[in-house]
Design a protein around this motif. Structure first.
Motif, PDB file in Angstrom:
ATOM      1  N   ARG A 154      -5.234   9.248  -5.938  1.00  0.00           N
ATOM      2  CA  ARG A 154      -5.898   9.701  -7.171  1.00  0.00           C
ATOM      3  C   ARG A 154      -7.145   8.877  -7.479  1.00  0.00           C
ATOM      4  O   ARG A 154      -8.163   9.399  -7.919  1.00  0.00           O
ATOM      5  CB  ARG A 154      -4.923   9.635  -8.349  1.00  0.00           C
ATOM      6  CG  ARG A 154      -3.854  10.714  -8.336  1.00  0.00           C
ATOM      7  CD  ARG A 154      -3.154  10.815  -9.684  1.00  0.00           C
ATOM      8  NE  ARG A 154      -2.443   9.581 -10.023  1.00  0.00           N
ATOM      9  CZ  ARG A 154      -1.180   9.341  -9.692  1.00  0.00           C
ATOM     10  NH1 ARG A 154      -0.492  10.236  -8.999  1.00  0.00           N
ATOM     11  NH2 ARG A 154      -0.597   8.203 -10.047  1.00  0.00           N
ATOM     12  N   GLY A 155      -7.057   7.576  -7.219  1.00  0.00           N
ATOM     13  CA  GLY A 155      -8.163   6.689  -7.556  1.00  0.00           C
ATOM     14  C   GLY A 155      -9.418   6.931  -6.750  1.00  0.00           C
ATOM     15  O   GLY A 155     -10.532   6.783  -7.272  1.00  0.00           O
ATOM     16  N   VAL A 156      -9.252   7.273  -5.472  1.00  0.00           N
ATOM     17  CA  VAL A 156     -10.440   7.518  -4.627  1.00  0.00           C
ATOM     18  C   VAL A 156     -10.621   9.004  -4.341  1.00  0.00           C
ATOM     19  O   VAL A 156     -11.438   9.388  -3.497  1.00  0.00           O
ATOM     20  CB  VAL A 156     -10.350   6.716  -3.303  1.00  0.00           C
ATOM     21  CG1 VAL A 156     -10.416   5.224  -3.577  1.00  0.00           C
ATOM     22  CG2 VAL A 156      -9.063   7.048  -2.530  1.00  0.00           C
ATOM     23  N   GLU A 157      -9.845   9.836  -5.057  1.00  0.00           N
ATOM     24  CA  GLU A 157     -10.004  11.294  -5.049  1.00  0.00           C
ATOM     25  C   GLU A 157      -9.862  11.914  -3.660  1.00  0.00           C
ATOM     26  O   GLU A 157     -10.725  12.642  -3.175  1.00  0.00           O
ATOM     27  CB  GLU A 157     -11.362  11.676  -5.655  1.00  0.00           C
ATOM     28  CG  GLU A 157     -11.504  11.210  -7.101  1.00  0.00           C
ATOM     29  CD  GLU A 157     -12.862  11.556  -7.691  1.00  0.00           C
ATOM     30  OE1 GLU A 157     -13.796  11.840  -6.918  1.00  0.00           O
ATOM     31  OE2 GLU A 157     -12.992  11.548  -8.933  1.00  0.00           O
ATOM     32  N   VAL A 158      -8.727  11.586  -2.992  1.00  0.00           N
ATOM     33  CA  VAL A 158      -8.387  12.226  -1.721  1.00  0.00           C
ATOM     34  C   VAL A 158      -6.918  12.631  -1.787  1.00  0.00           C
ATOM     35  O   VAL A 158      -6.198  12.265  -2.717  1.00  0.00           O
ATOM     36  CB  VAL A 158      -8.622  11.287  -0.509  1.00  0.00           C
ATOM     37  CG1 VAL A 158     -10.093  10.928  -0.372  1.00  0.00           C
ATOM     38  CG2 VAL A 158      -7.755  10.032  -0.621  1.00  0.00           C
ATOM     39  N   SER A 159      -6.462  13.386  -0.800  1.00  0.00           N
ATOM     40  CA  SER A 159      -5.055  13.767  -0.731  1.00  0.00           C
ATOM     41  C   SER A 159      -4.213  12.572  -0.307  1.00  0.00           C
ATOM     42  O   SER A 159      -4.729  11.592   0.259  1.00  0.00           O
ATOM     43  CB  SER A 159      -4.861  14.906   0.267  1.00  0.00           C
ATOM     44  OG  SER A 159      -5.133  14.451   1.590  1.00  0.00           O
ATOM     45  N   VAL A 160      -2.899  12.657  -0.573  1.00  0.00           N
ATOM     46  CA  VAL A 160      -2.004  11.572  -0.166  1.00  0.00           C
ATOM     47  C   VAL A 160      -2.006  11.372   1.353  1.00  0.00           C
ATOM     48  O   VAL A 160      -2.078  10.227   1.820  1.00  0.00           O
ATOM     49  CB  VAL A 160      -0.575  11.815  -0.694  1.00  0.00           C
ATOM     50  CG1 VAL A 160       0.401  10.796  -0.092  1.00  0.00           C
ATOM     51  CG2 VAL A 160      -0.546  11.727  -2.216  1.00  0.00           C
ATOM     52  N   PRO A 161      -1.940  12.442   2.178  1.00  0.00           N
ATOM     53  CA  PRO A 161      -2.027  12.225   3.625  1.00  0.00           C
ATOM     54  C   PRO A 161      -3.317  11.527   4.048  1.00  0.00           C
ATOM     55  O   PRO A 161      -3.310  10.672   4.938  1.00  0.00           O
ATOM     56  CB  PRO A 161      -1.949  13.648   4.201  1.00  0.00           C
ATOM     57  CG  PRO A 161      -1.190  14.419   3.176  1.00  0.00           C
ATOM     58  CD  PRO A 161      -1.633  13.860   1.864  1.00  0.00           C
ATOM     59  N   THR A 201       0.832  -1.211   0.000  1.00  0.00           N
ATOM     60  CA  THR A 201       0.000   0.000   0.000  1.00  0.00           C
ATOM     61  C   THR A 201       0.860   1.252   0.000  1.00  0.00           C
ATOM     62  O   THR A 201       0.541   2.245  -0.660  1.00  0.00           O
ATOM     63  CB  THR A 201      -0.934   0.001   1.226  1.00  0.00           C
ATOM     64  OG1 THR A 201      -1.774  -1.160   1.159  1.00  0.00           O
ATOM     65  CG2 THR A 201      -1.820   1.250   1.243  1.00  0.00           C
ATOM     66  N   MET A 202       1.983   1.214   0.729  1.00  0.00           N
ATOM     67  CA  MET A 202       2.868   2.374   0.805  1.00  0.00           C
ATOM     68  C   MET A 202       3.455   2.718  -0.562  1.00  0.00           C
ATOM     69  O   MET A 202       3.658   3.893  -0.885  1.00  0.00           O
ATOM     70  CB  MET A 202       3.991   2.105   1.807  1.00  0.00           C
ATOM     71  CG  MET A 202       3.495   1.770   3.203  1.00  0.00           C
ATOM     72  SD  MET A 202       4.830   1.198   4.284  1.00  0.00           S
ATOM     73  CE  MET A 202       3.891   0.645   5.717  1.00  0.00           C
ATOM     74  N   GLY A 203       3.710   1.690  -1.380  1.00  0.00           N
ATOM     75  CA  GLY A 203       4.320   1.915  -2.678  1.00  0.00           C
ATOM     76  C   GLY A 203       3.375   2.497  -3.715  1.00  0.00           C
ATOM     77  O   GLY A 203       3.818   3.116  -4.681  1.00  0.00           O
ATOM     78  N   VAL A 204       2.066   2.297  -3.537  1.00  0.00           N
ATOM     79  CA  VAL A 204       1.094   2.799  -4.530  1.00  0.00           C
ATOM     80  C   VAL A 204       0.160   3.842  -3.913  1.00  0.00           C
ATOM     81  O   VAL A 204      -0.921   4.090  -4.439  1.00  0.00           O
ATOM     82  CB  VAL A 204       0.274   1.632  -5.138  1.00  0.00           C
ATOM     83  CG1 VAL A 204       1.157   0.732  -5.965  1.00  0.00           C
ATOM     84  CG2 VAL A 204      -0.447   0.840  -4.055  1.00  0.00           C
ATOM     85  N   THR A 212     -15.308   3.811  -3.034  1.00  0.00           N
ATOM     86  CA  THR A 212     -15.039   5.095  -2.387  1.00  0.00           C
ATOM     87  C   THR A 212     -13.918   4.944  -1.359  1.00  0.00           C
ATOM     88  O   THR A 212     -13.553   3.837  -0.958  1.00  0.00           O
ATOM     89  CB  THR A 212     -16.286   5.627  -1.655  1.00  0.00           C
ATOM     90  OG1 THR A 212     -16.614   4.727  -0.566  1.00  0.00           O
ATOM     91  CG2 THR A 212     -17.483   5.743  -2.601  1.00  0.00           C
ATOM     92  N   TYR A 213     -13.400   6.084  -0.942  1.00  0.00           N
ATOM     93  CA  TYR A 213     -12.358   6.121   0.090  1.00  0.00           C
ATOM     94  C   TYR A 213     -12.846   5.487   1.387  1.00  0.00           C
ATOM     95  O   TYR A 213     -12.113   4.744   2.052  1.00  0.00           O
ATOM     96  CB  TYR A 213     -11.945   7.574   0.317  1.00  0.00           C
ATOM     97  CG  TYR A 213     -11.097   7.818   1.538  1.00  0.00           C
ATOM     98  CD1 TYR A 213      -9.787   7.358   1.606  1.00  0.00           C
ATOM     99  CD2 TYR A 213     -11.605   8.531   2.631  1.00  0.00           C
ATOM    100  CE1 TYR A 213      -9.000   7.589   2.723  1.00  0.00           C
ATOM    101  CE2 TYR A 213     -10.831   8.777   3.747  1.00  0.00           C
ATOM    102  CZ  TYR A 213      -9.525   8.297   3.798  1.00  0.00           C
ATOM    103  OH  TYR A 213      -8.759   8.539   4.905  1.00  0.00           O
TER     104      TYR A 213
END
Length: 410
Positions: free
Chosen positions: A51-58, A42-45, A110-111
């Protein structure tokens, strides 16, 4: 001419007779590889997930925390209810659940659904390693118990060298959902292997969840041993979490060199896990003490070597090697001090280690945010290793005092 079956005992029950212990332990290690690959990929992608679930990286990073929380919550619950269940059946069930929740992660729309799916996927993690360790230990003669448990844990270490890079590459090329699909397929393959080659081993028919929990959590040695892991192992995560910035910002190397350092960390885990099995045959406690003191020294060397670029590479390797020696021998010690609550004892180590994960990363981020730079987490790591080692010494002294008191009364 046929070879004699391996015959050992576990939990005071009749010995297990098995002609192919190596093959059974390999199947259990494949489960470790599956879990290790799924946990760390998960950390690597993470950018692709964001981007896929439309949220920020944090915000996407919270799915990692959700998994870790699932591990901590799942261990006592599953061990509580699973102490009396047949071991092989429980392993297959845990891997089947792991497959289902990975597949749910792969199709999460969804996220919020993804976060819940990652939490659920963490639930079987610790229980699998706990039960697999018990089964592996039951398949070999007592003096090879440490090597058997280390072999199961070796699957997790190999995952960091092979599985995680491959899954990350797959996620970047095909899409992040493919990584969880891969995790689900690996889990199903593990379940099939366990069903095919691991012998049928009964659970503890006399165990009850309430009885095990009372004995386990009522033991001072149990709490001290878990504290060693929850604090002492946090140092490794304090530096691991910020390796990329340490290499580029502090060491002055190019971004393209970071994978070499990540590989060194993974190789250190593999070598350390192998060494842990050999050291356990010598002495579990002394191995823990050696790993703790070595961890303190290595963190200080890491701090000193960080500005010197490639000089940090062998130090990073040794940091995770020492950490892996700690992990395997903590597993064995917790199984020893758990008394009759062996299922909880074998599994709770992984709850403690996930607390260490969160604690180390959080404290490392805290000192960076405080303006102390990307070398500072190494000093945090040295401090955590020192506290963990101090707790280990207290544990040993308390045990010696208790044993002396019992002996004098006798």
């Amino acid at each position: 001419m046929t070879s004699s079956p391996t015959t050992t005992s576990i939990e005071g029950r009749p010995a297990v007779s098995h002609h192919r212990p190596a093959l059974a332990i390999l199947a259990l290690a494949v489960g470790g590889f599956t879990i290790g690959t799924t946990e760390f990929m998960t950390m690597g992608v993470l950018p692709e997930i964001a981007r896929g679930v439309e949220v920020s990286v944090p915000s996407a990073g919270h799915v990692i925390s959700a998994y870790a929380l699932g591990v901590v919550v799942g261990v006592p619950i599953l061990a509580f209810f699973g102490a009396a269940l047949p071991r092989r059946g429980m392993l297959v069930g845990l891997m089947a659940a792991y497959a289902v929740f990975n597949l749910l992660s792969a199709v999460a729309p969804t996220y919020e659904v993804l976060t819940v799916a990652r939490f659920l996927d963490g639930l079987p993690h610790g229980a699998y390693f706990g039960v697999a360790s018990l089964v592996a230990a039951s398949l070999v003669v007592p003096e090879r118990r440490g090597r058997a448990v280390a072999s199961v844990m070796l699957g997790l270490s190999v995952a960091n060298v092979v599985g995680v890079p491959l899954a990350t590459f797959l996620g970047q090329q095909v899409g992040w959902r493919s990584t969880y699909l891969l995790g689900g397929l690996l889990a199903l393959a593990t379940a099939a292997m366990v069903l095919a080659v691991v012998p049928s081993i009964p659970g503890d028919s006399g165990a009850s969840g309430r009885k095990e929990a009372r004995e386990f959590f009522g033991s001072l040695q149990v709490w001290l041993t878990m504290a060693v892991g929850a604090v002492g192992f946090g140092g490794m995560f304090a530096v691991y979490s910020y390796i990329a910035k340490t290499v580029t910002v502090v060491g002055g190397l190019e971004r393209g060199t970071v994978p070499f350092f990540v590989l060194a960390l993974g190789l250190g885990m593999v070598v350390g896990t192998w060494a842990a099995g050999e050291l356990a045959a010598w002495s579990v406690y002394r191995s823990l003490l050696l790993a703790g003191v070595g961890g303190i020294a290595l963190m200080l060397v890491y701090y000193a070597a960080a500005p010197h670029g490639w000089l940090l590479l062998p130090v990073a390797f040794l940091v995770t090697a020492a950490g892996s020696v700690l992990v395997v021998n903590l597993q064995l010690r917790l199984m020893d001090v758990a008394g009759n609550a062996v299922t909880l004892g074998a599994a709770m180590n992984h709850a403690a280690l996930n607390i260490a994960n969160a604690l180390g990363a959080w404290l490392g981020g805290l000192v960076i945010a405080g303006g102390h730079g990307y070398r500072a987490p190494a000093l945090v790591g040295a401090g955590l290793a020192a506290v963990g080692t101090a707790i280990l010494v207290v544990s040993a002294l308390t045990h010696r005092r208790t044993t002396s008191r019992v002996t004098s009364r006798a």
